[in-house]
Design a protein around this motif. Structure first.
Motif, PDB file in Angstrom:
ATOM      1  N   ALA A 100       6.837 -98.128  -8.010  1.00 28.93           N
ATOM      2  CA  ALA A 100       5.549 -97.716  -8.574  1.00 28.93           C
ATOM      3  C   ALA A 100       5.752 -96.790  -9.772  1.00 28.93           C
ATOM      4  O   ALA A 100       5.032 -96.892 -10.772  1.00 28.93           O
ATOM      5  CB  ALA A 100       4.712 -97.024  -7.498  1.00 28.93           C
ATOM      6  N   VAL A 101       6.746 -95.903  -9.674  1.00 26.96           N
ATOM      7  CA  VAL A 101       7.058 -95.006 -10.787  1.00 26.96           C
ATOM      8  C   VAL A 101       7.517 -95.823 -11.996  1.00 26.96           C
ATOM      9  O   VAL A 101       7.098 -95.573 -13.136  1.00 26.96           O
ATOM     10  CB  VAL A 101       8.141 -93.985 -10.378  1.00 26.96           C
ATOM     11  CG1 VAL A 101       8.659 -93.226 -11.590  1.00 26.96           C
ATOM     12  CG2 VAL A 101       7.586 -93.019  -9.348  1.00 26.96           C
ATOM     13  N   ARG A 102       8.355 -96.817 -11.752  1.00 31.53           N
ATOM     14  CA  ARG A 102       8.836 -97.674 -12.853  1.00 31.53           C
ATOM     15  C   ARG A 102       7.666 -98.380 -13.539  1.00 31.53           C
ATOM     16  O   ARG A 102       7.608 -98.463 -14.764  1.00 31.53           O
ATOM     17  CB  ARG A 102       9.806 -98.725 -12.317  1.00 31.53           C
ATOM     18  CG  ARG A 102      11.168 -98.210 -11.921  1.00 31.53           C
ATOM     19  CD  ARG A 102      12.112 -99.394 -11.708  1.00 31.53           C
ATOM     20  NE  ARG A 102      13.324 -98.988 -11.033  1.00 31.53           N
ATOM     21  CZ  ARG A 102      13.639 -99.280  -9.781  1.00 31.53           C
ATOM     22  NH1 ARG A 102      12.816 -99.998  -9.044  1.00 31.53           N
ATOM     23  NH2 ARG A 102      14.767 -98.865  -9.247  1.00 31.53           N
ATOM     24  N   GLN A 103       6.759 -98.905 -12.737  1.00 30.37           N
ATOM     25  CA  GLN A 103       5.620 -99.630 -13.303  1.00 30.37           C
ATOM     26  C   GLN A 103       4.727 -98.712 -14.120  1.00 30.37           C
ATOM     27  O   GLN A 103       4.251 -99.090 -15.198  1.00 30.37           O
ATOM     28  CB  GLN A 103       4.830-100.313 -12.187  1.00 30.37           C
ATOM     29  CG  GLN A 103       5.570-101.476 -11.548  1.00 30.37           C
ATOM     30  CD  GLN A 103       4.788-102.122 -10.424  1.00 30.37           C
ATOM     31  OE1 GLN A 103       3.635-101.750 -10.162  1.00 30.37           O
ATOM     32  NE2 GLN A 103       5.395-103.070  -9.747  1.00 30.37           N
ATOM     33  N   ARG A 104       4.513 -97.487 -13.622  1.00 31.75           N
ATOM     34  CA  ARG A 104       3.698 -96.520 -14.376  1.00 31.75           C
ATOM     35  C   ARG A 104       4.340 -96.204 -15.720  1.00 31.75           C
ATOM     36  O   ARG A 104       3.663 -96.145 -16.742  1.00 31.75           O
ATOM     37  CB  ARG A 104       3.514 -95.229 -13.571  1.00 31.75           C
ATOM     38  CG  ARG A 104       2.415 -95.289 -12.537  1.00 31.75           C
ATOM     39  CD  ARG A 104       1.958 -93.910 -12.115  1.00 31.75           C
ATOM     40  NE  ARG A 104       3.044 -93.062 -11.657  1.00 31.75           N
ATOM     41  CZ  ARG A 104       3.496 -93.028 -10.409  1.00 31.75           C
ATOM     42  NH1 ARG A 104       2.947 -93.810  -9.489  1.00 31.75           N
ATOM     43  NH2 ARG A 104       4.479 -92.231 -10.070  1.00 31.75           N
ATOM     44  N   ARG A 105       5.655 -96.024 -15.702  1.00 25.95           N
ATOM     45  CA  ARG A 105       6.344 -95.711 -16.961  1.00 25.95           C
ATOM     46  C   ARG A 105       6.259 -96.876 -17.944  1.00 25.95           C
ATOM     47  O   ARG A 105       6.091 -96.673 -19.147  1.00 25.95           O
ATOM     48  CB  ARG A 105       7.819 -95.373 -16.675  1.00 25.95           C
ATOM     49  CG  ARG A 105       8.006 -94.007 -16.057  1.00 25.95           C
ATOM     50  CD  ARG A 105       9.459 -93.707 -15.803  1.00 25.95           C
ATOM     51  NE  ARG A 105       9.630 -92.413 -15.188  1.00 25.95           N
ATOM     52  CZ  ARG A 105      10.740 -92.008 -14.587  1.00 25.95           C
ATOM     53  NH1 ARG A 105      11.782 -92.810 -14.526  1.00 25.95           N
ATOM     54  NH2 ARG A 105      10.831 -90.798 -14.051  1.00 25.95           N
ATOM     55  N   THR A 106       6.378 -98.093 -17.428  1.00 31.73           N
ATOM     56  CA  THR A 106       6.272 -99.264 -18.296  1.00 31.73           C
ATOM     57  C   THR A 106       4.899 -99.330 -18.948  1.00 31.73           C
ATOM     58  O   THR A 106       4.771 -99.573 -20.155  1.00 31.73           O
ATOM     59  CB  THR A 106       6.531-100.551 -17.482  1.00 31.73           C
ATOM     60  OG1 THR A 106       7.851-100.499 -16.937  1.00 31.73           O
ATOM     61  CG2 THR A 106       6.388-101.788 -18.351  1.00 31.73           C
TER      62      THR A 106
END
Length: 199
Positions: A180-186
């Motif tokens: 979820a953190v990765r997706q938010r950063r993307t």
């Protein structure tokens, strides 16, 4: 041999693209499960309670046990996974390279991290392969959490031990949180790039 080491070897042997962060969380969970099996810790709800001495002969399990919170309130499993898991896959890779258990990879094969390496033909590799072939429940469950083998269904990873089930569930939750953190950063990076591009 430890579950974490076996998991690391299997991740390389199957040449699946596994995120370093995901694998590090799973390795921390594997260490905790081995400490439970050795009686070095117990699980009380979602907290880790230190018990007897850690198993001898494995540096990583010794380090994991030494880092336990030994006074109440004890550390939550999730907090342990994030703290212990930081850069853990890189540490395992370095240790296996130092021991000659990883060798340079032939060109065209899957690369793990920035280094092109693969497991050498050692007793440790054969042990990990045997556990994998036998569909050993803990190893299979942790591998499934990080997507190492999508073909194995949930009914092949039934766990009899409640504490082990709790740890595997915590690893799953941590991996989902990391994704979820990765997706938010993307999304944030894409929005920032669009802002600079303008209309």
């Amino acid at each position: 041999m430890t579950t974490a080491k076996d998991l690391f070897i299997i991740a390389m042997d199957l040449r699946r693209s596994v995120g370093q962060g995901d694998l590090s969380l799973a390795l921390a969970g594997a260490e905790l499960i081995d400490l439970i099996g050795a009686g070095a810790v117990t699980v009380d709800g979602d907290h880790i309670v230190p018990g007897g001495p850690p198993p001898l002969g494995d540096r990583f399990l010794g380090e994991a046990a030494a880092g336990l919170t030994r006074q109440a309130p004890y550390e939550r499993i999730e907090d342990w996974l994030w703290r212990r898991g930081r850069d853990l896959s890189a540490a395992y890779q370095a240790a296996l390279e130092e021991n000659g258990e990883l060798k340079p990879q032939r060109s065209g094969r899957w690369s793990f991290g920035s280094e092109r390496v693969e497991p050498a033909d050692t007793p440790a590799r054969r042990h990990a392969a045997d556990r994998w072939k036998e569909k050993e429940p803990v190893l299979t469950a942790l591998a499934a959490v990080v997507g190492i083998d999508d073909e194995r269904s949930d009914d092949q990873t039934d766990l009899d031990d409640g504490a082990v089930t709790t740890v595997v569930a915590a690893v799953h939750d941590a991996v989902m949180e990391l994704e979820a953190v990765r997706q938010r950063r993307t999304i944030e990076n894409a929005a920032f790039a669009n802002l600079w591009r303008g209309p």
